[in-house]
Structure formats: C-alpha cells, structure tokens
Scaffold this motif. Sequence first.
Motif, short mmCIF file in Angstrom:
data_model
loop_
_atom_site.label_atom_id
_atom_site.label_comp_id
_atom_site.label_asym_id
_atom_site.label_seq_id
_atom_site.Cartn_x
_atom_site.Cartn_y
_atom_site.Cartn_z
N ARG A 1 78.96 -29.54 -25.09
CA ARG A 1 79.87 -28.38 -25.08
C ARG A 1 79.96 -27.80 -23.67
O ARG A 1 81.04 -27.46 -23.19
N SER A 2 78.83 -27.71 -22.97
CA SER A 2 78.83 -27.22 -21.59
C SER A 2 79.66 -28.12 -20.69
O SER A 2 80.29 -27.64 -19.73
N LEU A 3 79.66 -29.41 -20.99
CA LEU A 3 80.45 -30.38 -20.21
C LEU A 3 81.90 -30.44 -20.67
O LEU A 3 82.69 -31.23 -20.14
N ARG A 4 82.24 -29.63 -21.68
CA ARG A 4 83.60 -29.58 -22.26
C ARG A 4 84.00 -30.91 -22.91
O ARG A 4 85.17 -31.24 -23.01
N GLU A 5 82.99 -31.64 -23.38
CA GLU A 5 83.24 -32.87 -24.14
C GLU A 5 83.21 -32.49 -25.62
O GLU A 5 82.29 -32.82 -26.37
N PHE A 6 84.25 -31.75 -26.01
CA PHE A 6 84.26 -31.05 -27.30
C PHE A 6 84.29 -31.99 -28.49
O PHE A 6 83.61 -31.74 -29.49
N ASP A 7 85.06 -33.06 -28.42
CA ASP A 7 85.15 -33.95 -29.58
C ASP A 7 83.80 -34.61 -29.89
O ASP A 7 83.40 -34.70 -31.05
N GLN A 8 83.11 -35.04 -28.84
CA GLN A 8 81.78 -35.64 -29.04
C GLN A 8 80.81 -34.60 -29.59
O GLN A 8 80.02 -34.89 -30.49
N ALA A 9 80.86 -33.40 -29.04
CA ALA A 9 79.97 -32.33 -29.50
C ALA A 9 80.24 -32.01 -30.97
O ALA A 9 79.29 -31.84 -31.76
N GLU A 10 81.50 -31.96 -31.36
CA GLU A 10 81.83 -31.66 -32.76
C GLU A 10 81.24 -32.70 -33.70
O GLU A 10 80.65 -32.36 -34.74
N ALA A 11 81.37 -33.97 -33.34
CA ALA A 11 80.83 -35.04 -34.19
C ALA A 11 79.31 -34.90 -34.34
O ALA A 11 78.77 -35.09 -35.44
N LEU A 12 78.63 -34.55 -33.25
CA LEU A 12 77.17 -34.40 -33.31
C LEU A 12 76.77 -33.19 -34.14
O LEU A 12 75.82 -33.26 -34.93
N TYR A 13 77.48 -32.07 -33.98
CA TYR A 13 77.18 -30.88 -34.80
C TYR A 13 77.38 -31.19 -36.28
O TYR A 13 76.57 -30.78 -37.12
#
Length: 198
Positions: free
Chosen positions: A99-111
């Motif tokens: 999320r800090s890196l603004r890689e939102f799609d990857q972060a969403e999948a992990l959450y």
Amino acid sequence: PKIAIALNNLAALLRAMGRMADAEPLYRRALAIDEKNLGPAHPSVAISLNNLAAVLHDLGHLREATTLFQRSLEINEAAFGPAHPTVATDLNNLAVLLRSLREFDQAEALYRRSMAINESAFGPEHPDVATDLANLAMLLCSMDRQSEAAPLAHLAFIIALASARRTGRPAPCTRVVGETYRGILKELGWSDDELEGM
C-alpha cells in the motif's frame, strides 16, 4: 539464540521510542545469529525478517523491506502451510508495505487472502478479522472506493465492539478500527456532530 532474542527485544524497545536507525543494526545482528544457528528457513528466522522489514519500512527502505517480508512469508508458508494464521500476519505486513508503494491491486489480494485465513481459523467475529476488514477498508479508500470501504469498516467496528462486550475489555484493534470507520464516514460527508453521536 538467546542473544538474538535479547537483540530483538532491545530493538523493539528502540523502535517503540522512535529510534529506528538505532534499532536497525540490532535487528540485522539478530537475523544473522538466527540464520547461523537455525538455518535460513526456520520460523524464528521469519520473525527476525519481519522485525527487520518493519523497521526498514519505517525508515523508508521499502524495496528491501518488501524482499524481507516476502522471504518471511515463504518460510512460514513452507513451515505451517498456506492457511495458517502466521501466514495471514505475513500477508498483512506485506500488504501494508505494498500500500505504501501504491501497488494497490496486489495489496488488496493479500488483505483478502489474510482475511479468509483468519475467518477460517478463528471465525468471522474474531478481532483479527476486524483488523483485516479495517486494513482492507483503508486500502479501498486509498483507491477512491469509499462506498465499498464503509460497510467493511462498519463491520470491523461491530466486531471490535462485540469482542469488547464478550471479554470485558477492548480488543487490541478497537482504537484503529474506530478511527478507520470514523475517517471513512467523514470522507463520505458525515458531519462532526453525526460522528460524535456514533
């Protein structure tokens, strides 16, 4: 190995005091001791990797922190299996960094994967699930998806309150969950008076 534990504890104290630059070399030393004594794929090494990655995140060394979080995740998946709560914690840590890196799609999948693991392990009304919901809600806000975030934050808030009623004390996530929920409602146009009446 006992020295590694002491180094990790001292580094954690320094980090809590805001002394990230002082904590970093201690975490690095603890990691080196653990790797030498336990091997590179031991779950205790994963803990040291997580600790170092967290302080590197604080210091803004995001790429190195990402590598360490990913390595910790790989170790714990191999040691405990892909559906273990320890793996959920690793997924959350990595998602925060993405999320800090603004890689939102990857972060969403992990959450979402972390939440599924915790729901399966602890049930849908566990405080860890509330934390997962709040984290996902914050991410969705970063993606300008407040209307999707609000019901998740609301559910997280309800779970945290229910946990407090069951146990007689606030869940560790209660403050963060409450702040997340209020922040999202404010973004959706709620007034201070309306928020005060929650």
